[in-house]
Design a protein around this motif. Structure first.
Motif, PDB file in Angstrom:
ATOM      1  N   ASN A  31       0.811  -1.212   0.000  1.00 53.55           N
ATOM      2  CA  ASN A  31       0.000   0.000   0.000  1.00 53.55           C
ATOM      3  C   ASN A  31       0.847   1.267   0.000  1.00 53.55           C
ATOM      4  O   ASN A  31       0.421   2.304   0.430  1.00 53.55           O
ATOM      5  CB  ASN A  31      -0.963   0.005   1.190  1.00 53.55           C
ATOM      6  CG  ASN A  31      -0.248  -0.031   2.507  1.00 53.55           C
ATOM      7  OD1 ASN A  31       0.972  -0.012   2.567  1.00 53.55           O
ATOM      8  ND2 ASN A  31      -0.998  -0.091   3.580  1.00 53.55           N
ATOM      9  N   ALA A  32       2.079   1.176  -0.498  1.00 56.96           N
ATOM     10  CA  ALA A  32       2.977   2.324  -0.474  1.00 56.96           C
ATOM     11  C   ALA A  32       2.592   3.401  -1.482  1.00 56.96           C
ATOM     12  O   ALA A  32       2.902   4.555  -1.304  1.00 56.96           O
ATOM     13  CB  ALA A  32       4.412   1.867  -0.743  1.00 56.96           C
ATOM     14  N   GLY A  33       1.898   3.041  -2.542  1.00 54.86           N
ATOM     15  CA  GLY A  33       1.654   3.957  -3.639  1.00 54.86           C
ATOM     16  C   GLY A  33       0.976   5.257  -3.276  1.00 54.86           C
ATOM     17  O   GLY A  33       1.332   6.303  -3.778  1.00 54.86           O
ATOM     18  N   SER A  35      12.601   7.328  -4.001  1.00 55.01           N
ATOM     19  CA  SER A  35      13.743   7.352  -3.085  1.00 55.01           C
ATOM     20  C   SER A  35      13.337   6.971  -1.666  1.00 55.01           C
ATOM     21  O   SER A  35      13.932   7.428  -0.711  1.00 55.01           O
ATOM     22  CB  SER A  35      14.386   8.735  -3.093  1.00 55.01           C
ATOM     23  OG  SER A  35      13.453   9.690  -2.640  1.00 55.01           O
ATOM     24  N   SER A  36      12.312   6.140  -1.521  1.00 59.77           N
ATOM     25  CA  SER A  36      11.865   5.775  -0.182  1.00 59.77           C
ATOM     26  C   SER A  36      11.890   4.268   0.027  1.00 59.77           C
ATOM     27  O   SER A  36      12.018   3.496  -0.917  1.00 59.77           O
ATOM     28  CB  SER A  36      10.448   6.295   0.072  1.00 59.77           C
ATOM     29  OG  SER A  36       9.538   5.609  -0.746  1.00 59.77           O
ATOM     30  N   LYS A  37      11.789   3.871   1.284  1.00 56.44           N
ATOM     31  CA  LYS A  37      11.721   2.456   1.650  1.00 56.44           C
ATOM     32  C   LYS A  37      10.680   2.309   2.750  1.00 56.44           C
ATOM     33  O   LYS A  37      10.421   3.237   3.513  1.00 56.44           O
ATOM     34  CB  LYS A  37      13.073   1.946   2.119  1.00 56.44           C
ATOM     35  CG  LYS A  37      13.614   2.663   3.349  1.00 56.44           C
ATOM     36  CD  LYS A  37      14.985   2.180   3.721  1.00 56.44           C
ATOM     37  CE  LYS A  37      15.576   3.039   4.833  1.00 56.44           C
ATOM     38  NZ  LYS A  37      16.921   2.645   5.169  1.00 56.44           N
ATOM     39  N   LYS A  58      10.393   5.819   4.775  1.00 52.05           N
ATOM     40  CA  LYS A  58      11.547   6.648   5.073  1.00 52.05           C
ATOM     41  C   LYS A  58      12.374   6.825   3.802  1.00 52.05           C
ATOM     42  O   LYS A  58      12.232   6.061   2.860  1.00 52.05           O
ATOM     43  CB  LYS A  58      12.408   5.971   6.142  1.00 52.05           C
ATOM     44  CG  LYS A  58      11.698   5.746   7.454  1.00 52.05           C
ATOM     45  CD  LYS A  58      12.460   4.856   8.394  1.00 52.05           C
ATOM     46  CE  LYS A  58      13.790   5.433   8.770  1.00 52.05           C
ATOM     47  NZ  LYS A  58      14.436   4.710   9.859  1.00 52.05           N
ATOM     48  N   ARG A  59      13.250   7.808   3.820  1.00 51.47           N
ATOM     49  CA  ARG A  59      14.185   7.980   2.710  1.00 51.47           C
ATOM     50  C   ARG A  59      15.110   6.765   2.633  1.00 51.47           C
ATOM     51  O   ARG A  59      15.451   6.175   3.660  1.00 51.47           O
ATOM     52  CB  ARG A  59      15.028   9.238   2.904  1.00 51.47           C
ATOM     53  CG  ARG A  59      14.272  10.531   2.781  1.00 51.47           C
ATOM     54  CD  ARG A  59      15.200  11.750   2.835  1.00 51.47           C
ATOM     55  NE  ARG A  59      16.409  11.577   3.606  1.00 51.47           N
ATOM     56  CZ  ARG A  59      16.554  11.919   4.883  1.00 51.47           C
ATOM     57  NH1 ARG A  59      15.549  12.467   5.523  1.00 51.47           N
ATOM     58  NH2 ARG A  59      17.689  11.725   5.517  1.00 51.47           N
ATOM     59  N   GLN A  60      15.522   6.396   1.436  1.00 55.23           N
ATOM     60  CA  GLN A  60      16.429   5.249   1.250  1.00 55.23           C
ATOM     61  C   GLN A  60      17.711   5.411   2.050  1.00 55.23           C
ATOM     62  O   GLN A  60      18.267   4.441   2.541  1.00 55.23           O
ATOM     63  CB  GLN A  60      16.791   5.087  -0.244  1.00 55.23           C
ATOM     64  CG  GLN A  60      15.724   4.458  -1.064  1.00 55.23           C
ATOM     65  CD  GLN A  60      15.603   2.957  -0.824  1.00 55.23           C
ATOM     66  OE1 GLN A  60      16.367   2.332  -0.095  1.00 55.23           O
ATOM     67  NE2 GLN A  60      14.601   2.376  -1.444  1.00 55.23           N
ATOM     68  N   ASP A  61      18.206   6.632   2.181  1.00 54.69           N
ATOM     69  CA  ASP A  61      19.481   6.861   2.873  1.00 54.69           C
ATOM     70  C   ASP A  61      19.310   7.121   4.375  1.00 54.69           C
ATOM     71  O   ASP A  61      20.257   7.468   5.058  1.00 54.69           O
ATOM     72  CB  ASP A  61      20.237   8.018   2.221  1.00 54.69           C
ATOM     73  CG  ASP A  61      19.460   9.329   2.271  1.00 54.69           C
ATOM     74  OD1 ASP A  61      18.258   9.312   2.626  1.00 54.69           O
ATOM     75  OD2 ASP A  61      20.052  10.374   1.941  1.00 54.69           O
TER      76      ASP A  61
END
Length: 148
Positions: A59-61, A69-71, A94-97
C-alpha cells in the motif's frame, strides 16, 4: 580454526545484505484493540488470530510522496490523545538513505502529544522487545568460541 575464519566473514556479510522481500509489520492500535498495548503478545495462541503482519509495500503507492527514493519500515508509536495513551503499530516510509530509528516527522493535532516513536526494518520488529538480528549474529561467533 579454519572453519571459524570462514564463518565470521559470512555472518558479517549477512548483516549488510538487504533482503529482497518487502518488510511485514504488525498493524494495530490500542484504542481499537487493547491487546495492542504493551506488552504486545501477538504470538500467544489465545490471541494470535487478532493480529496480522501487513505487507508494507502493498500500500505504499498512495502514502509517501517520494516513492522513488523511499523504503518501507515498521513503526511503533506511543501518543497521548486527550490524555489517553494510545499505542499504534504499523507501516511507515523513510528515505532510502535514512538508517536511523527515528520516525519521519508527523504532525500532532491540538490534543495530541507523541511520547515515543521508533522505526525498524525487518519483519515483525515493531512487536514485543526481542533480540535484534544484529545482536544475534554477533553473538553466534562468540557462542562458537565459548563451546569449542
Amino acid at each position: 580454526m579454519a572453519n571459524l575464519s570462514v564463518f565470521v566473514p559470512v555472518l558479517l556479510l549477512a548483516l549488510f545484505i538487504k533482503e529482497g522481500e518487502p518488510v511485514r509489520c504488525w498493524t494495530c492500535s490500542s484504542d481499537l484493540n487493547p491487546l495492542c498495548n504493551d506488552p504486545f503478545l501477538a504470538g500467544r495462541s489465545d490471541n494470535s488470530y487478532l493480529f496480522r503482519l501487513e505487507n508494507c509495500d502493498s500500500n505504499a503507492g498512495a502514502t509517501y510522496p517520494y516513492l522513488t527514493s523511499s523504503k518501507s519500515a515498521c513503526k511503533k508509536m506511543k501518543k497521548y490523545i486527550n490524555g489517553q495513551l494510545i499505542v499504534s503499530r504499523g507501516c511507515t516510509w523513510k528515505r532510502q538513505d535514512d538508517y536511523s530509528t527515528s520516525c519521519p516527522s508527523a504532525s500532532n493535532g491540538p490534543n495530541e502529544i507523541t511520547s515515543f516513536c521508533e522505526t525498524c526494518e525487518y519483519d515483525g520488529c515493531n512487536g514485543a522487545a526481542t533480540i535484534s538480528k544484529t545482536i544475534a549474529l554477533l553473538a553466534a561467533p562468540l557462542t562458537l568460541l565459548l563451546f569449542k
